[in-house]
Design a protein around this motif. Structure first.
Motif, short mmCIF file in Angstrom:
data_model
loop_
_atom_site.label_atom_id
_atom_site.label_comp_id
_atom_site.label_asym_id
_atom_site.label_seq_id
_atom_site.Cartn_x
_atom_site.Cartn_y
_atom_site.Cartn_z
N TRP A 27 -4.54 -16.18 -11.12
CA TRP A 27 -5.28 -14.93 -10.95
C TRP A 27 -5.25 -14.03 -12.16
CZ3 TRP A 27 -8.66 -14.99 -7.19
CH2 TRP A 27 -8.46 -15.95 -6.16
N CYS A 29 -8.58 -3.23 -11.79
CA CYS A 29 -7.95 -4.40 -11.14
C CYS A 29 -6.87 -3.97 -10.14
CB CYS A 29 -7.33 -5.32 -12.18
SG CYS A 29 -8.52 -5.95 -13.36
N ILE A 30 -6.12 -2.95 -10.50
CA ILE A 30 -5.00 -2.56 -9.64
C ILE A 30 -5.53 -2.04 -8.31
CG2 ILE A 30 -3.15 -0.83 -9.45
CD1 ILE A 30 -2.45 -1.51 -12.33
N ALA A 56 -12.46 -16.20 -9.07
CA ALA A 56 -13.00 -16.98 -7.96
C ALA A 56 -14.50 -17.26 -8.11
CB ALA A 56 -12.74 -16.27 -6.64
N ARG A 61 1.80 -8.28 1.24
CA ARG A 61 0.76 -7.36 1.71
C ARG A 61 1.08 -6.78 3.09
NH1 ARG A 61 -4.11 -5.96 0.27
NH2 ARG A 61 -3.96 -7.29 -1.54
N PRO A 117 0.21 -2.47 0.40
CA PRO A 117 -0.22 -1.89 -0.88
C PRO A 117 -0.40 -0.38 -0.83
CG PRO A 117 -1.96 -3.24 0.11
CD PRO A 117 -0.72 -3.49 0.90
N ASN A 127 -18.89 -8.69 -4.31
CA ASN A 127 -18.94 -9.92 -5.11
C ASN A 127 -19.66 -9.78 -6.44
OD1 ASN A 127 -17.58 -11.28 -3.04
ND2 ASN A 127 -19.51 -11.72 -1.98
N TYR A 138 -10.08 -20.33 -9.76
CA TYR A 138 -9.79 -20.67 -8.36
C TYR A 138 -11.09 -21.09 -7.69
CZ TYR A 138 -8.28 -20.12 -3.48
OH TYR A 138 -7.97 -20.32 -2.17
N TRP A 155 1.38 0.29 -4.30
CA TRP A 155 1.85 -0.72 -5.24
C TRP A 155 1.60 -0.19 -6.64
CZ3 TRP A 155 -0.71 -5.96 -3.39
CH2 TRP A 155 -0.03 -6.41 -2.25
N MET A 190 0.16 -7.57 -9.21
CA MET A 190 -0.39 -7.33 -7.86
C MET A 190 -0.29 -8.60 -7.00
SD MET A 190 -1.58 -4.18 -7.67
CE MET A 190 -0.22 -3.56 -8.63
N LYS A 235 -7.06 -5.13 -6.39
CA LYS A 235 -6.10 -6.03 -5.77
C LYS A 235 -5.37 -5.37 -4.61
CE LYS A 235 -7.73 -9.01 -7.58
NZ LYS A 235 -8.57 -8.09 -8.27
N ARG A 236 -5.12 -4.06 -4.74
CA ARG A 236 -4.52 -3.35 -3.60
C ARG A 236 -5.43 -3.46 -2.39
NH1 ARG A 236 -3.56 2.15 -6.47
NH2 ARG A 236 -1.57 1.86 -7.52
N ALA A 237 -6.73 -3.40 -2.63
CA ALA A 237 -7.70 -3.47 -1.53
C ALA A 237 -7.87 -4.90 -1.02
CB ALA A 237 -9.04 -2.90 -1.98
N GLY A 238 -7.22 -5.86 -1.67
CA GLY A 238 -7.29 -7.24 -1.20
C GLY A 238 -8.59 -7.94 -1.53
N ILE A 239 -9.28 -7.48 -2.58
CA ILE A 239 -10.54 -8.11 -2.96
C ILE A 239 -10.23 -9.28 -3.90
CG2 ILE A 239 -12.75 -7.72 -4.13
CD1 ILE A 239 -12.29 -4.68 -3.43
N PRO A 240 -10.78 -10.46 -3.62
CA PRO A 240 -10.52 -11.58 -4.52
C PRO A 240 -11.17 -11.34 -5.88
CG PRO A 240 -11.59 -12.32 -2.48
CD PRO A 240 -11.65 -10.84 -2.49
N CYS A 241 -10.46 -11.69 -6.94
CA CYS A 241 -10.94 -11.43 -8.29
C CYS A 241 -12.25 -12.19 -8.53
CB CYS A 241 -9.90 -11.86 -9.31
SG CYS A 241 -10.41 -11.59 -11.01
#
Lengths: 268, 385
Positions: B351, A172-173, A186, B84, B89, A208, B62, B298, B271, A176-182
């Motif tokens: 989230w 997850c870390i 989602a 961000r 990050p 996805n 979400y 991060w 995050m 999320k750093r890569a900006g991928i939506p969970c």
């Protein structure tokens, strides 16, 4: 990782293959930008996937791919340990037993009879095991296959005689750093990311999909909490939980025991 | 209310705002629709905004849905926050290289690569509060020059929230829904038009170039009603009265174990939190040992490495990691920075993959807190508070 004593002037590398698909060795060959540099820094003495010529040991660094599944492999890994100053197992087969370790839950004699016309010719061990089940391993690099960047980091660290810096926290870390939506939040997709070790660059969530756990359990995975959530909120059945945990790293604790627990509850 | 300095611009004027900002060399970052969520990324025009979409947020859930009203900002926010961009990050801090082997001189490069001038579009009140908190934590030039420069250059085109999300509780944290400070221009969607407030000289200079008219008394009344209604429709509530004291008293509470039976220690909450600022610095070398790089990432208080001291991690149990995060955010933050670390945006609730709700957990401690705090040890008493 134990930092070894000084390596030779031009350290000698051996790459071993045991029961595996060769995918992790291919990751070495796919280091297109670094391969020439690597060849300049070390002598690639034994790497059958890459060259026919095999120079005798001893070697400074041994990379080991694959699980130990046959008596011959057991003999060879013990020799490899004697031949290498530093032994690093690479990939899920070498660190966890790999996909072939699924047979550890099955009847191997039944398999042999079913598949081979002359089962008595098949010499195999009762279980397919990670390398560390047989010999002392200096470092384990997870993944199915291993990540190229992580491979370079381990080799660079060995050459510089420093500790490699590789994460043991959850995917997850990294995700999320890569900006991928969970994908769990989602898309309501069951994802093993929260209990899986980072390192792959969140490859599946990027497309996805839920994480399959190729990098094995994270440092303190709360499998029970994730499993309860999957069953109660995502309609994941107990057999499905067993299958999710028993894939590339199913034979590695704590995935192994958890998958047994889920299985035993279906057949009490 | 009639003194409210509210102006009205028509929707296409927003494209002029974007154009003017771009002319002034700003990089526009705003909400876009990507992979089914709102993400902040580079935009060029009004058409890049997720017009006509709204979000449904709940613990661990979400969903972006087509809405009946084609509003430009009819959603709250996704997992992303402006952190961000201000505090990326992954960031290369510097590199070093040398031509020959060990003990030869080396060059250091890229010590201070300057951030771009960002124009943030659609900044909400809670997010402005979050940037205010980051200012206190990492805002000094000595601590993080990149943050300081990005922060000083940024243009804030704020938006008032008239439709809070299901996990929002900015009213509890006194950070929203109305934008009241630290903005250049602030928009409020009033039907097909925007109410505009000017918050700075930079904002005023830009506003002068737009076609606008003063708001009528009815429009000002609508503005007031919309924000009042938003305040009343918060999805969550966090009782902050005596909260730091409550958590202090609950340090040994068995509730932490109860939370830990659900918490995955995955770190998602940290995050997505717009104020979580922890980072790790990692050095690497190349195969030839000629080049080294230092990167900042991060980090999260939910990792073992975070609290690794000497030989082991001092927060091995997940309960102790969740407790560290929550008590820092809601209690120790006050001692450390003079403010709560929470702005009530609700991201950590939405989230969290298993939907752990910080407001519900905090409320739970009210039921079970012992009457007095756990006595301090002599060592703790000796420490300056």
């Amino acid at each position: 990782m134990n930092i070894p004593g000084p390596l030779s002037q031009k350290p000698r590398l051996a790459v071993y293959k045991f029961s595996s698909c060769d995918g992790c060795q291919l990751q070495i060959l796919e280091l297109e930008d670094e391969l020439l540099e690597l060849a300049g820094e070390i002598e690639i003495a034994y790497f059958l996937e890459a060259r026919r010529q095999a120079l005798p040991g001893p070697y400074d660094i041994g990379l080991v791919e694959g699980s130990i599944s046959t008596p011959a492999e057991e003999r060879l890994i013990r020799q490899a340990r004697k031949d290498c100053k530093v032994l690093v197992s690479i990939g899920a087969c070498a660190t966890a037993g790999g996909i072939q370790a699924l047979r550890n839950w099955a009847d191997i004699d039944a398999y042999k009879k079913r598949i081979y016309p002359r089962p008595e010719w098949i010499a195999t061990l009762d279980v397919a095991s990670p390398i560390a089940g047989y010999v002392y391993i200096d470092f384990e690099l997870r993944g199915c296959p291993v990540n190229k960047r992580q491979l370079v980091e381990v080799l660079s660290a060995l050459l510089a005689q420093r500790r490699p810096h590789l994460p043991t926290y959850s995917l997850c870390i990294e995700c999320k750093r890569a900006g991928i939506p969970c994908v769990m939040v989602a898309r309501k997709t069951p994802c093993l990311g929260p209990i899986t070790q980072a390192g792959c660059g969140a490859l599946c969530p990027k497309f996805n999909r839920g994480c399959y756990g190729c990098f094995g359990p994270a440092e303190t995975p709360n499998i029970a909490a994730l499993g309860r959530f999957f069953q109660e909120e995502r309609n994941v059945s107990r057999p499905a939980m067993v299958r999710m945990l028993r894939s590339f790293n199913g034979y590695l604790e704590p995935f192994k025991t958890s998958s047994d627990d889920y299985e035993q509850c279906i057949q009490p | 209310m009639d003194k409210l300095p509210l102006h009205i611009v028509r929707r296409p004027e927003l494209d002029r705002v974007f154009g003017l900002l771009r002319d002034n060399a700003y990089t526009l970052i705003g909400p876009t629709r990507r992979d089914g969520v709102i993400q902040y990324s580079e935009i060029r025009s009004l058409a890049d905004l997720p017009i006509g979409y709204s979000d449904r947020q709940a613990p661990g859930s979400y969903e972006l849905v087509k809405s009946e009203t084609p509003r430009c900002f009819g959603f709250v926010h996704g997992a992303d926050s402006w952190k961000r961009f201000l505090f990326p990050p992954k960031r290369r801090v510097f590199g070093a290289s040398r031509q020959a082997g060990p003990k030869t001189p080396f060059d250091i490069d890229d010590l201070r690569s300057p951030p771009p001038a960002y124009a943030f579009v659609g900044v909400r009140a809670c997010e402005i509060a979050a940037i205010g908190i980051l200012d206190k934590v990492i805002g000094s030039e000595l601590l993080d020059p990149f943050y300081r420069q990005a922060r000083d250059k940024m243009f804030v085109l704020a938006v008032n929230c008239i439709e809070p999300g299901g996990t929002c509780f900015c009213v509890s944290m006194n950070t929203g829904p109305r934008v009241t400070r630290s903005f250049d221009l602030c928009l409020t969607e009033l039907g097909e038009e925007f109410g505009v407030e000017v918050g700075s000289e930079r904002g005023a200079a830009l506003f002068k170039q737009l076609t606008s008219r003063p708001a009528t008394a009815a429009e000002k009344e609508l503005f007031r009603l919309l924000l009042e209604r938003a305040s009343e429709r918060m999805g969550r509530h966090l009782e902050t009265e005596g909260l730091p004291e409550l958590l202090r008293k609950s340090i040994e509470s068995p509730r932490w174990q109860t939370i830990a039976s659900r918490c995955l220690a995955c770190g998602n909450c940290t995050m997505v939190c717009p104020t979580c600022f922890c980072y790790n610095v990692v050095d690497s070398t190349d195969l030839k040992c000629r080049k080294a790089e230092r990167w900042r990432y991060w980090d999260s208080c939910f990792t073992l490495e975070f609290s690794y001291l000497g030989a082991t991690s001092v927060r091995y149990e997940i309960s102790s990691r969740y407790r560290q995060w929550m008590t820092h955010k809601l209690a120790w933050w006050h001692d450390q920075f003079g403010t709560s670390g929470c702005v009530g945006c609700g991201r950590c609730i939405t989230w969290c993959p298993v939907g752990i709700d910080i407001t519900a957990e905090a409320a739970g401690f009210r039921e079970t807190a012992p009457p007095r705090a756990v006595p301090l040890t002599p060592q703790q008493q000796a420490m300056p508070s």
